[in-house]
Design a protein around this motif. Structure first.
Motif, PDB file in Angstrom:
ATOM      1  N   UNK A  27       0.831  -1.205   0.000  1.00 16.91           N
ATOM      2  CA  UNK A  27       0.000   0.000   0.000  1.00 16.91           C
ATOM      3  C   UNK A  27       0.865   1.255   0.000  1.00 16.91           C
ATOM      4  N   UNK A  28       1.938   1.249   0.776  1.00 18.42           N
ATOM      5  CA  UNK A  28       2.847   2.400   0.818  1.00 18.42           C
ATOM      6  C   UNK A  28       3.509   2.599  -0.537  1.00 18.42           C
ATOM      7  N   UNK A  29       3.882   1.518  -1.202  1.00 13.52           N
ATOM      8  CA  UNK A  29       4.500   1.610  -2.525  1.00 13.52           C
ATOM      9  C   UNK A  29       3.508   2.150  -3.546  1.00 13.52           C
ATOM     10  N   UNK A  30       2.271   1.713  -3.465  1.00 13.79           N
ATOM     11  CA  UNK A  30       1.250   2.217  -4.384  1.00 13.79           C
ATOM     12  C   UNK A  30       1.009   3.706  -4.139  1.00 13.79           C
ATOM     13  N   UNK A  31       1.006   4.122  -2.895  1.00 17.05           N
ATOM     14  CA  UNK A  31       0.868   5.548  -2.581  1.00 17.05           C
ATOM     15  C   UNK A  31       2.057   6.342  -3.131  1.00 17.05           C
ATOM     16  N   UNK A  70      15.219  -1.014 -13.594  1.00 16.23           N
ATOM     17  CA  UNK A  70      13.987  -0.231 -13.613  1.00 16.23           C
ATOM     18  C   UNK A  70      14.117   1.035 -12.772  1.00 16.23           C
ATOM     19  N   UNK A  71      14.807   0.943 -11.645  1.00 13.91           N
ATOM     20  CA  UNK A  71      15.026   2.131 -10.813  1.00 13.91           C
ATOM     21  C   UNK A  71      15.784   3.195 -11.602  1.00 13.91           C
ATOM     22  N   UNK A  97      13.616   5.801  -3.272  1.00 12.21           N
ATOM     23  CA  UNK A  97      12.233   5.612  -3.693  1.00 12.21           C
ATOM     24  C   UNK A  97      12.112   5.024  -5.090  1.00 12.21           C
ATOM     25  N   UNK A  98      13.064   5.310  -5.982  1.00 15.02           N
ATOM     26  CA  UNK A  98      13.008   4.673  -7.300  1.00 15.02           C
ATOM     27  C   UNK A  98      13.181   3.162  -7.167  1.00 15.02           C
ATOM     28  N   UNK A  99      14.026   2.730  -6.242  1.00 14.84           N
ATOM     29  CA  UNK A  99      14.204   1.291  -6.032  1.00 14.84           C
ATOM     30  C   UNK A  99      12.958   0.670  -5.396  1.00 14.84           C
ATOM     31  N   UNK A 100      12.331   1.381  -4.472  1.00 15.45           N
ATOM     32  CA  UNK A 100      11.073   0.900  -3.874  1.00 15.45           C
ATOM     33  C   UNK A 100      10.018   0.746  -4.970  1.00 15.45           C
ATOM     34  N   UNK A 105       6.770  -2.556  -8.701  1.00 15.40           N
ATOM     35  CA  UNK A 105       6.313  -2.885 -10.061  1.00 15.40           C
ATOM     36  C   UNK A 105       6.590  -4.353 -10.368  1.00 15.40           C
ATOM     37  N   UNK A 106       7.772  -4.819 -10.043  1.00 15.56           N
ATOM     38  CA  UNK A 106       8.129  -6.215 -10.310  1.00 15.56           C
ATOM     39  C   UNK A 106       7.293  -7.202  -9.509  1.00 15.56           C
TER      40      UNK A 106
END
Length: 109
Positions: A27-31, A70-71, A97-100, A105-106
Motif C-alpha cells: 500500500x505504501x509503494x502504491x501511494x 527499472x530504478x 524511492x526509485x528502487x522501492x 512494479x516487479x
C-alpha cells in the motif's frame, strides 16, 4: 494447551503479521507511485501513455538486476523500449524511492 497447539498458534500469528507487513508495504509503494506522478502515464492493469505496470513486471520477471535497471529508468527516463513515446526522467524521486517503486512494479505479477 499442549506444545503442538502452542507452536501452531505462534506460526499462525507470525504468518498473519508477515502478511499484514507485506500488505502495508504494498500500500505504501502504491501511494508512492501515485504521489510521484507516475499515474500521469501509467496504470497497473492497462496501457495509458506508457505500458501497464503488470506488463512491465511480466517483461522483466526473473531477470537478474531488473529492480536496479527499472530504478535507473524511473530516475533517468528511457526510450525505444515500449514504443516511440519516451519516458521522461523523474529526477524528483529519490534513489531510494526509485528502487522501492521498481521492486513494487516487479511484484505485480
Amino acid at each position: 494447551m499442549n506444545q503442538k497447539n502452542l507452536v501452531a498458534m505462534i506460526l499462525a500469528l507470525s504468518l498473519g503479521t508477515t502478511c499484514m507487513f507485506a500488505e502495508t508495504a504494498a500500500n505504501a509503494s502504491e501511494e508512492l507511485f501515485k504521489k510521484s506522478g507516475c499515474t500521469a502515464c501509467h496504470a497497473v492493469e492497462k496501457k495509458l501513455v506508457g505500458p501497464a505496470l503488470k506488463d512491465v513486471a511480466a517483461k522483466y520477471k526473473g531477470k537478474k538486476g531488473a529492480d536496479a535497471m527499472l530504478a535507473t529508468k524511473i530516475k533517468n527516463g528511457g526510450k525505444d523500449v515500449w514504443g516511440v513515446i519516451p519516458m521522461p526522467p523523474n529526477t524528483a524521486v529519490s534513489d531510494e524511492n526509485t528502487l522501492i517503486l521498481a521492486k513494487w512494479v516487479l511484484s505485480l505479477q
